[in-house]
Design a protein around this motif. Structure first.
Motif, mmCIF file in Angstrom:
data_model
loop_
_atom_site.group_PDB
_atom_site.id
_atom_site.type_symbol
_atom_site.label_atom_id
_atom_site.label_comp_id
_atom_site.label_asym_id
_atom_site.label_seq_id
_atom_site.Cartn_x
_atom_site.Cartn_y
_atom_site.Cartn_z
ATOM 1 N N SER A 354 67.013 -85.801 32.189
ATOM 2 C CA SER A 354 65.971 -84.860 32.636
ATOM 3 C C SER A 354 66.420 -83.418 32.423
ATOM 4 O O SER A 354 65.655 -82.576 31.935
ATOM 5 C CB SER A 354 65.641 -85.084 34.110
ATOM 6 N N LEU A 355 67.659 -83.139 32.793
ATOM 7 C CA LEU A 355 68.169 -81.778 32.636
ATOM 8 C C LEU A 355 68.197 -81.361 31.169
ATOM 9 O O LEU A 355 67.859 -80.229 30.823
ATOM 10 C CB LEU A 355 69.583 -81.684 33.217
ATOM 11 N N ALA A 356 68.602 -82.294 30.292
ATOM 12 C CA ALA A 356 68.744 -81.964 28.872
ATOM 13 C C ALA A 356 67.400 -81.928 28.148
ATOM 14 O O ALA A 356 67.159 -81.050 27.317
ATOM 15 C CB ALA A 356 69.673 -82.971 28.201
ATOM 16 N N SER A 357 66.528 -82.884 28.452
ATOM 17 C CA SER A 357 65.270 -82.979 27.708
ATOM 18 C C SER A 357 64.243 -81.961 28.168
ATOM 19 O O SER A 357 63.399 -81.519 27.386
ATOM 20 C CB SER A 357 64.691 -84.394 27.834
ATOM 21 N N LEU A 358 64.306 -81.578 29.448
ATOM 22 C CA LEU A 358 63.318 -80.633 29.977
ATOM 23 C C LEU A 358 63.870 -79.221 30.098
ATOM 24 O O LEU A 358 63.109 -78.271 30.300
ATOM 25 C CB LEU A 358 62.825 -81.107 31.348
ATOM 26 N N GLY A 359 65.183 -79.093 30.004
ATOM 27 C CA GLY A 359 65.801 -77.777 30.138
ATOM 28 C C GLY A 359 65.875 -77.035 28.814
ATOM 29 O O GLY A 359 65.474 -77.538 27.767
ATOM 30 N N ASP A 360 66.436 -75.829 28.862
ATOM 31 C CA ASP A 360 66.562 -75.033 27.637
ATOM 32 C C ASP A 360 67.884 -75.352 26.941
ATOM 33 O O ASP A 360 68.674 -76.175 27.402
ATOM 34 C CB ASP A 360 66.459 -73.537 27.962
ATOM 35 N N HIS A 361 68.119 -74.670 25.811
ATOM 36 C CA HIS A 361 69.324 -74.946 25.019
ATOM 37 C C HIS A 361 70.586 -74.613 25.808
ATOM 38 O O HIS A 361 71.613 -75.288 25.667
ATOM 39 C CB HIS A 361 69.290 -74.144 23.718
ATOM 40 N N GLU A 362 70.510 -73.578 26.638
ATOM 41 C CA GLU A 362 71.681 -73.208 27.434
ATOM 42 C C GLU A 362 72.080 -74.332 28.378
ATOM 43 O O GLU A 362 73.272 -74.633 28.534
ATOM 44 C CB GLU A 362 71.365 -71.926 28.231
ATOM 45 N N THR A 363 71.085 -74.970 28.984
ATOM 46 C CA THR A 363 71.381 -76.097 29.871
ATOM 47 C C THR A 363 71.996 -77.255 29.095
ATOM 48 O O THR A 363 72.959 -77.882 29.542
ATOM 49 C CB THR A 363 70.095 -76.568 30.578
ATOM 50 N N GLN A 364 71.443 -77.545 27.922
ATOM 51 C CA GLN A 364 71.989 -78.623 27.096
ATOM 52 C C GLN A 364 73.440 -78.329 26.720
ATOM 53 O O GLN A 364 74.296 -79.222 26.766
ATOM 54 C CB GLN A 364 71.134 -78.780 25.832
ATOM 55 N N TYR A 365 73.717 -77.076 26.376
ATOM 56 C CA TYR A 365 75.088 -76.679 26.023
ATOM 57 C C TYR A 365 76.013 -76.845 27.233
ATOM 58 O O TYR A 365 77.146 -77.332 27.098
ATOM 59 C CB TYR A 365 75.080 -75.233 25.538
ATOM 60 N N GLN A 366 75.527 -76.446 28.421
ATOM 61 C CA GLN A 366 76.353 -76.559 29.630
ATOM 62 C C GLN A 366 76.688 -78.021 29.945
ATOM 63 O O GLN A 366 77.791 -78.328 30.405
ATOM 64 C CB GLN A 366 75.630 -75.921 30.819
ATOM 65 N N ILE A 367 75.732 -78.918 29.698
ATOM 66 C CA ILE A 367 75.973 -80.343 29.952
ATOM 67 C C ILE A 367 77.076 -80.859 29.037
ATOM 68 O O ILE A 367 77.980 -81.586 29.476
ATOM 69 C CB ILE A 367 74.671 -81.149 29.750
ATOM 70 N N VAL A 368 77.016 -80.481 27.760
ATOM 71 C CA VAL A 368 78.056 -80.910 26.820
ATOM 72 C C VAL A 368 79.399 -80.292 27.202
ATOM 73 O O VAL A 368 80.436 -80.963 27.177
ATOM 74 C CB VAL A 368 77.655 -80.529 25.381
#
Length: 581
Positions: A354-368
């Motif tokens: 949910s965080l990665a698919s609905l969030g922005d690129h910054e959130t996706q980067y933070q998850i990685v």
């Protein structure tokens, strides 16, 4: 045989008579004639009138009910004390001084208001209007109805139990709660919970979750609320509508007993599963509470599993996602991916998805950056359940837009072997579709050896393209197959397989209107452009050109080009053969 009605206890009947015929008339007269503290007595006059009206409304056999008898027994000394205060107010000298008299009067008025509240509650419950011959009002708590009992009997029992929860002492409240829990356990839970939601006082039950309540009361109340939150929609809605989420979150955060915290989080998870209620977690400040409940050592594995499930339920809300990241939830979710409990892993993976698919690129980067990819891959390789595979693959799919994640995945032959296994033996069309999407997106960057190892997927992907619904499956399978047939050996694999060629021909047939033609046409075009005369000859021999001709006339993109590539080379081959002769 039903026992005969019990006569009212003499003490209760006598006290009631004294109150109605002596004390109340005298106090009402005094309230209208005193000069000192006149405003306070005017307010008391209204309370006394309400008390007189409520007592008069009780049936003649009400004194047989123990709760009513207790109330009358408490009212008698309270009214006698107030009568003594009226005498002091009538004395112009104001014995003991005005301030002391004012304080005593305020205390007496507060006590009288509480007793009036309890009496009103008892009257509203309807318990006093039940003929004592039809029940056992002298019992400390009514007997729990059997499963086969009528709804009326169950409703009477519930109203009685809730009245005792609000009027009786600690022992009576504990027994009332125990009997409610027994009811929820003995009868079909949904039925009992539905009656409690409609005939009980859920708000009164929720008040027992407060930190000021006795710990034993709080524990049993939490158990009852957990039952109500999980039993049926009506009782769960009643808990939420009465503001139950706030007290439950405080209970989870308060360091109560492990059992109480487990019961609280059971109810929280159930409430947040309702889309219309999930938003309230943020309103009650619940995100950091749930994150803390997920941390190692903060509670039992059961609490962790349910807390992360609740986070998963609310992670689709934008403000919740922001709060989850800001409150340091990402490292906690990453830790939970390595849990030994499958449900915990699944919820953590879905939360990350949910965080990665609905969030922005910054959130996706933070998850990685938080290190989510290695435990996700480990879970994918070691898990056995399809549900967990589905959840983990969702999270991975949402992260491949991050270049660092894509590079890691492309360099893992084991990951692509797992995708091949999912497509060939996954058992779930959605799992196969996600695997196909990932192949389509990553295949251009993987080695030829990896693509070659995925050759067993070719027939499966063609079969997936035949699926009429959902249409997205056709698209995913088409894109995945296009990514694989860029390799010569994979094109040969497709052409050699009789079933695959037959499927492709069937999908190209203009009469087959269930299939979007752009996907099979794109596959034929890729095969035709591959450069192998044997491949084009096999397609022509199968009858592809006739279908392509009709599709080209209908304006299907790519059909004309594919037809020219196949038929043109076929003509050259024939002419070349004739010239050589």
């Amino acid at each position: 045989m039903t026992p005969p009605p019990s006569p009212p206890p003499p003490a209760a009947a006598d006290a009631l008579g004294q109150i109605l015929h002596a004390l109340l008339p005298a106090l009402l007269l005094a309230a209208g004639s005193v000069k000192a503290l006149h405003s306070r007595w005017r307010a008391l006059h209204g309370t006394l009138l309400a008390l007189q009206s409520s007592l008069a409304a009780a049936p003649v056999y009400a004194a047989a009910h123990p709760l009513f008898a207790d109330l009358v027994g408490s009212l008698l000394p309270a009214l006698r004390s107030l009568h003594a205060l009226s005498a002091r107010c009538l004395d112009a000298a104001l014995p003991d001084g005005r301030l002391r008299l004012q304080s005593d009067l305020d205390i007496a008025a507060s006590s009288l208001s509480l007793l009036l509240h309890d009496l009103s509650l008892l009257l509203r419950s309807g318990l006093l209007f039940v003929d004592s011959s039809a029940s056992s009002p002298n019992a400390i708590v009514l007997q729990v109805p059997a499963p086969a009992s009528s709804r009326a009997d169950k409703s009477l029992f519930i109203r009685d139990a809730f009245a005792r929860l609000q009027i009786g002492g600690l022992d009576l409240k504990l027994k009332a709660l125990g009997s409610l829990l027994e009811l929820l356990g003995n009868i079909v839970s949904a039925e009992a919970a539905h009656i409690i939601a409609s005939d009980g006082d859920v708000a009164a039950l929720l008040r027992l979750l407060d930190a000021s309540s006795h710990s034993a009361l709080r524990d049993r109340a939490a158990a009852a609320v957990a039952h109500l939150a999980t039993a049926c929609v009506a009782s769960r809605k009643a808990v939420f509508d009465e503001g139950g989420l706030g007290p439950l979150l405080r209970l989870l955060d308060s360091g109560s007993s492990p059992a109480t915290r487990e019961r609280a989080v059971v109810a929280i998870e159930a409430i947040t599963a309702d889309v219309g209620s999930a938003w309230a977690v943020l309103a009650y400040g619940g995100v950091p509470i749930l994150i803390n409940a997920c941390r190692p050592g903060s509670g039992s594995p059961v609490v962790q599993a349910l807390a992360v499930a609740a986070l998963k339920n609310v992670a689709s809300i934008e403000d919740v996602r922001s709060a989850l990241v800001e409150e340091g939830g990402l490292p906690v979710l990453v830790d939970l991916l390595a849990s030994s409990i499958s449900d915990t892993q699944k919820s953590a993976a879905l939360c990350i998805w949910s965080l990665a698919s609905l969030g922005d690129h910054e959130t996706q980067y933070q998850i990685v950056q938080a290190g989510a990819l290695p435990p996700l891959l480990q879970a994918l390789h070691t898990a056995s359940g399809l549900d967990l595979h589905d959840s983990v693959l969702r999270a991975i799919h949402a992260l491949i837009v991050v270049p660092a994640a894509a590079r890691t995945l492309c360099s893992s032959p084991l990951f692509f072997a797992q995708l091949t296994d999912f497509m060939c033996h996954g058992g779930s069309i959605l799992l196969q579709q996600m695997a196909a999407d990932i192949v389509a997106e990553l295949a251009p960057a993987v080695s030829d050896d990896t693509k070659r190892c995925m050759a067993p997927c070719i027939g499966i992907l063609l079969k997936m393209m035949e699926a009429a619904k959902p249409a997205t499956v056709q698209e995913s399978a088409g894109h995945g197959l296009l990514a694989l047939v860029t390799l010569k050996s994979n094109r040969k694999e497709l052409i050699r397989d009789e079933k695959s060629v037959t499927r492709l021909l069937h999908m190209l047939d203009p009469r087959n209107d269930e299939i979007d033609k752009k996907y099979p046409v794109s596959i034929v075009l890729a095969l035709a452009m591959g450069g192998e005369n044997g491949t084009r000859r096999r397609l022509a021999d199968a009858g592809v050109c006739q279908h392509l001709q009709k599709l080209a006339e209908a304006g299907v993109p790519g059909a004309k080009k594919a037809l020219q590539r196949i038929s043109g080379n076929r003509l050259k081959s024939l002419l070349s053969g004739g010239w050589n002769k």
